[in-house]
Write a protein that holds these residues in place. Structure first.
Motif, PDB file in Angstrom:
ATOM      1  N   ALA A 143       5.119 -20.883  65.638  1.00 39.66           N
ATOM      2  CA  ALA A 143       5.695 -21.514  64.457  1.00 39.66           C
ATOM      3  C   ALA A 143       4.706 -21.469  63.307  1.00 39.66           C
ATOM      4  O   ALA A 143       3.487 -21.400  63.505  1.00 39.66           O
ATOM      5  CB  ALA A 143       6.065 -22.960  64.749  1.00 39.66           C
ATOM      6  N   CYS A 189       9.421 -23.905  69.612  1.00 40.23           N
ATOM      7  CA  CYS A 189      10.042 -23.636  68.321  1.00 40.23           C
ATOM      8  C   CYS A 189      11.331 -22.878  68.593  1.00 40.23           C
ATOM      9  O   CYS A 189      11.337 -21.904  69.343  1.00 40.23           O
ATOM     10  CB  CYS A 189       9.121 -22.815  67.414  1.00 40.23           C
ATOM     11  SG  CYS A 189       9.670 -22.820  65.688  1.00 40.23           S
ATOM     12  N   ALA A 221      14.585 -23.793  61.413  1.00 43.49           N
ATOM     13  CA  ALA A 221      13.668 -23.823  62.544  1.00 43.49           C
ATOM     14  C   ALA A 221      13.567 -25.255  63.041  1.00 43.49           C
ATOM     15  O   ALA A 221      13.625 -26.198  62.254  1.00 43.49           O
ATOM     16  CB  ALA A 221      12.295 -23.310  62.131  1.00 43.49           C
ATOM     17  N   ALA A 255      11.020 -27.442  65.547  1.00 46.20           N
ATOM     18  CA  ALA A 255       9.755 -27.381  66.272  1.00 46.20           C
ATOM     19  C   ALA A 255       9.479 -28.711  66.958  1.00 46.20           C
ATOM     20  O   ALA A 255       9.611 -29.771  66.351  1.00 46.20           O
ATOM     21  CB  ALA A 255       8.611 -27.036  65.335  1.00 46.20           C
ATOM     22  N   VAL A 305       7.636 -28.210  59.070  1.00 42.75           N
ATOM     23  CA  VAL A 305       7.919 -26.911  59.654  1.00 42.75           C
ATOM     24  C   VAL A 305       8.425 -25.972  58.563  1.00 42.75           C
ATOM     25  O   VAL A 305       9.288 -26.339  57.777  1.00 42.75           O
ATOM     26  CB  VAL A 305       8.985 -27.030  60.768  1.00 42.75           C
ATOM     27  CG1 VAL A 305       9.296 -25.667  61.361  1.00 42.75           C
ATOM     28  CG2 VAL A 305       8.534 -28.006  61.842  1.00 42.75           C
ATOM     29  N   CYS A 323       9.993 -20.476  62.447  1.00 39.28           N
ATOM     30  CA  CYS A 323       9.517 -20.018  63.753  1.00 39.28           C
ATOM     31  C   CYS A 323       8.959 -18.620  63.568  1.00 39.28           C
ATOM     32  O   CYS A 323       9.414 -17.856  62.720  1.00 39.28           O
ATOM     33  CB  CYS A 323      10.665 -19.978  64.751  1.00 39.28           C
ATOM     34  SG  CYS A 323      11.226 -21.607  65.300  1.00 39.28           S
TER      35      CYS A 323
END
Length: 138
Positions: free
Chosen positions: A48, A83, A94, A96, A133, A136
């Motif tokens: 990630a 992820c 994404a 995570a 985040v 990914c």
């Protein structure tokens, strides 16, 4: 007379809000069934890309992590558990799974899933640092 109209307005607004929320509950239930179906189309990534912000200096740092690895941001240790991203559109979002520990106090500040499209939904609560985040890494 003016106070009566204000109270009446509050009552009407409250009634509208409650009726909207009761309708939203049914919609939310329908969406949760769709969310469950869409979870089957999620792919795990090997890493990630996160971004960290030092709120004191204003400096941002990009953090690349592989699943199972940890990285330091000041006094924080950030560990990536997983992820995931939508199989149909890898660049759209994404998710995570992170564990963020304050090493100076040996306290876990965050443990759970962060979502790239909604960073405030599940956020790190720290006075100095922010972490979110970005994507990914496939």
């Amino acid at each position: 007379m003016n106070l009566w109209w204000q109270r009446r307005g509050v009552a009407v607004c409250t009634a509208l809000l409650l009726s909207t929320l009761s309708g939203a509950g049914a919609i939310a239930q329908e969406k949760s069934a769709e969310d469950i179906a869409s979870q089957e189309r999620v792919v795990r990534a090997g890493g990630a890309l996160l971004r960290g912000l030092d709120k004191v200096s204003g400096r941002t740092t990009d953090l690349r992590l592989q699943v199972g690895d940890a990285v330091r941001l000041g006094r924080l240790e950030i560990r990536l558990g997983e992820c995931r991203y939508p199989a149909d559109d890898p660049s759209s979002d994404a998710f995570a799974q992170l564990t963020i520990t304050d090493l100076s106090e040996n306290v876990t500040r965050f443990s759970g899933w962060m979502i790239a499209s909604s960073p405030a939904l599940s956020a790190l609560d720290d006075a100095r640092y922010d972490v979110w985040v970005i994507s990914c890494q496939i």
